[in-house]
Design an enzyme around this catalytic site. Structure first.
Site, short mmCIF file in Angstrom:
data_model
loop_
_atom_site.label_atom_id
_atom_site.label_comp_id
_atom_site.label_asym_id
_atom_site.label_seq_id
_atom_site.Cartn_x
_atom_site.Cartn_y
_atom_site.Cartn_z
N ASN A 103 0.80 -1.22 0.00
CA ASN A 103 0.00 0.00 0.00
C ASN A 103 0.84 1.28 0.00
O ASN A 103 0.37 2.32 -0.45
CB ASN A 103 -0.90 -0.02 1.25
CG ASN A 103 -1.54 1.31 1.54
OD1 ASN A 103 -2.48 1.71 0.86
ND2 ASN A 103 -1.03 2.02 2.55
N TYR A 123 4.06 8.85 -11.34
CA TYR A 123 3.02 8.21 -10.51
C TYR A 123 2.09 7.36 -11.38
O TYR A 123 1.80 6.21 -11.06
CB TYR A 123 2.23 9.29 -9.77
CG TYR A 123 1.20 8.76 -8.79
CD1 TYR A 123 1.59 8.23 -7.57
CD2 TYR A 123 -0.16 8.80 -9.09
CE1 TYR A 123 0.64 7.74 -6.66
CE2 TYR A 123 -1.11 8.32 -8.20
CZ TYR A 123 -0.70 7.80 -6.99
OH TYR A 123 -1.64 7.31 -6.10
N SER A 170 -4.45 2.48 -8.39
CA SER A 170 -5.12 3.79 -8.37
C SER A 170 -5.96 3.92 -9.64
O SER A 170 -5.70 3.21 -10.63
CB SER A 170 -4.08 4.91 -8.35
OG SER A 170 -4.67 6.17 -8.56
N ILE A 214 -9.58 9.62 -2.28
CA ILE A 214 -9.85 9.19 -0.91
C ILE A 214 -9.27 10.23 0.04
O ILE A 214 -8.11 10.67 -0.14
CB ILE A 214 -9.21 7.81 -0.62
CG1 ILE A 214 -9.61 6.77 -1.69
CG2 ILE A 214 -9.56 7.33 0.78
CD1 ILE A 214 -11.07 6.40 -1.75
N SER A 249 3.80 4.24 -12.47
CA SER A 249 3.96 3.28 -11.37
C SER A 249 2.64 2.57 -11.09
O SER A 249 2.63 1.37 -10.78
CB SER A 249 4.46 4.00 -10.11
OG SER A 249 3.44 4.77 -9.50
N LYS A 250 1.53 3.28 -11.21
CA LYS A 250 0.23 2.65 -10.89
C LYS A 250 -0.25 1.75 -12.04
O LYS A 250 -0.88 0.73 -11.81
CB LYS A 250 -0.81 3.73 -10.56
CG LYS A 250 -0.50 4.48 -9.26
CD LYS A 250 -0.39 3.54 -8.07
CE LYS A 250 -0.20 4.26 -6.75
NZ LYS A 250 -0.11 3.33 -5.60
P1 NAD Z 1 -0.96 8.55 2.89
O1 NAD Z 1 0.01 9.60 2.54
O2 NAD Z 1 -1.80 8.73 4.09
O3 NAD Z 1 -0.22 7.14 3.05
C1 NAD Z 1 0.90 6.79 2.30
C2 NAD Z 1 1.69 5.78 3.10
O4 NAD Z 1 2.84 5.40 2.32
C3 NAD Z 1 2.22 6.37 4.40
O5 NAD Z 1 2.09 5.44 5.44
C4 NAD Z 1 3.69 6.62 4.11
O6 NAD Z 1 4.52 6.49 5.27
C5 NAD Z 1 3.99 5.51 3.11
N1 NAD Z 1 5.14 5.86 2.33
C6 NAD Z 1 5.30 6.89 1.44
N2 NAD Z 1 6.56 6.94 1.00
C7 NAD Z 1 7.22 5.93 1.62
C8 NAD Z 1 8.57 5.47 1.61
N3 NAD Z 1 9.51 6.10 0.90
N4 NAD Z 1 8.89 4.42 2.38
C9 NAD Z 1 7.96 3.80 3.13
N5 NAD Z 1 6.68 4.18 3.20
C10 NAD Z 1 6.34 5.25 2.46
O7 NAD Z 1 -1.83 8.34 1.59
P2 NAD Z 1 -2.91 7.25 1.16
O8 NAD Z 1 -3.84 7.98 0.30
O9 NAD Z 1 -3.43 6.47 2.31
O10 NAD Z 1 -2.02 6.32 0.21
C11 NAD Z 1 -2.03 4.90 0.28
C12 NAD Z 1 -1.98 4.31 -1.12
O11 NAD Z 1 -3.16 4.66 -1.83
C13 NAD Z 1 -0.82 4.83 -1.97
O12 NAD Z 1 -0.24 3.77 -2.70
C14 NAD Z 1 -1.50 5.81 -2.92
O13 NAD Z 1 -0.77 5.94 -4.13
C15 NAD Z 1 -2.83 5.13 -3.12
N6 NAD Z 1 -3.91 5.98 -3.63
C16 NAD Z 1 -4.37 7.04 -2.91
C17 NAD Z 1 -5.45 7.79 -3.40
C18 NAD Z 1 -6.05 8.95 -2.64
O14 NAD Z 1 -6.89 9.66 -3.17
N7 NAD Z 1 -5.70 9.18 -1.39
C19 NAD Z 1 -6.00 7.47 -4.63
C20 NAD Z 1 -5.50 6.40 -5.35
C21 NAD Z 1 -4.46 5.64 -4.83
#
Ligand code: NAD
Length: 247
Positions: A90, A155, A142, A187, A158-159
């Site tokens: 994640n 990004y 994503s 989200i 990667s996705k």
């Molecule tokens: P968030 O920023 O709350 O969480 C991201 C997490 O990734 C954090 O715990 C952070 O510590 C960890 N992380 C980031 N860089 C890191 C690194 N270098 N080493 C270790 N850990 C690292 O955001 P989120 O929205 O909960 O993101 C979670 C996943 O969901 C991600 O993969 C993100 O791409 C994906 N996502 C998010 C959304 C959105 O709208 N929030 C939409 C699509 C996909």
């Protein structure tokens, strides 16, 4: 009885956002959760809350931009719990750099965090899962894995890679291991806040029949489905949890 009793789940990037919500839900369902991320204070807070609520968890601090840290996550999980049943890849890093300005360092960092670390961790966990008779791997992609978004080539790439990786892993790791993914839409998390929050994503709200941004616990609910026998005939799939945007 919980749906994940006696299971051990590694959830990368579970110090915040949807990873943290999933950690809470999996622990509530009986899993021993390995919480990972870069911030020790936040990691400890997640573990403490899980324990205060009667669950079991530990944390491992790892910056997965540095791929050598991935082994640490697996080794510490095995040292503490002796098995891994569920891996949720994640952790994610956003990149909002237009293509022509993208530098190699940023490209490599985004790919390491979002894809390569997921590959390495799955390669470590899969033999243990197979030995124990089965497992579940859940990759967080994503809606940016389904179509391009302007100004985020690293990004988006990667996705898209996470989508192909999920299908390839499912094909090669079955029948013991189920591999599926989730494509979240917008989200409400720290990542969304970092690019303008809900206001900046009004266009997605408009395009969605549900007319709202999603919440982390809605991703956690999909992850629980993919981590249990409720999804026993689902494999190699990417489930969109996005409020129906772009249907
Ligand atoms: P968030 O920023 O709350 O969480 C991201 C997490 O990734 C954090 O715990 C952070 O510590 C960890 N992380 C980031 N860089 C890191 C690194 N270098 N080493 C270790 N850990 C690292 O955001 P989120 O929205 O909960 O993101 C979670 C996943 O969901 C991600 O993969 C993100 O791409 C994906 N996502 C998010 C959304 C959105 O709208 N929030 C939409 C699509 C996909």
């Amino acid at each position: 009885m919980g749906k994940l009793d006696n299971k051990v789940a590694i959830i990368t990037g579970s110090t915040s956002g949807m990873g943290r919500d999933t950690a809470y839900l999996f622990a509530k369902e009986g899993a021993k959760v390995v919480v990972t991320g870069r911030n020790e204070e936040r990691a400890k807070a997640v573990v403490e809350k899980i324990k205060a609520d009667g669950g079991e968890a530990m944390h491992v601090i790892a910056d997965t931009a540095d791929l050598s840290s991935v082994g640490d996550i697996f080794n510490k999980a095995m040292d503490a719990y002796g098995r891994v049943d569920i891996l949720m890849n994640n952790a994610g890093q956003l990149s909002v750099t237009p293509f022509m300005e993208l530098k190699l360092d940023e490209w490599q960092q985004v790919l390491n965090v979002n894809v390569t670390s997921a590959i390495l961790l799955a390669q470590l966990c899969a033999p243990v899962m197979k030995k124990n008779g089965g497992g579940h791997i859940i990759n967080i992609a994503s809606v940016a894995g389904c179509a391009a978004h302007w100004g985020s080539a690293a990004y988006v790439t990667s996705k898209h890679a996470m989508m192909g990786l999920t299908k390839s892993m499912a094909m090669e790791l079955g029948p013991e291991i189920h591999v599926n993914g989730i494509c979240p839409g917008a989200i409400r998390t720290a990542m969304l806040d970092s690019v303008g929050g809900e206001e900046a994503f009004g266009f997605m709200v408009e395009r969605s029949p549900l007319k709202r941004i999603g919440a982390g616990d809605e991703i956690a609910a999909a992850a629980l489905f993919l981590a249990t026998d409720a999804s026993s005939f689902v494999d190699g799939q990417l489930i969109r949890v996005d409020g129906g945007v772009d249907i």
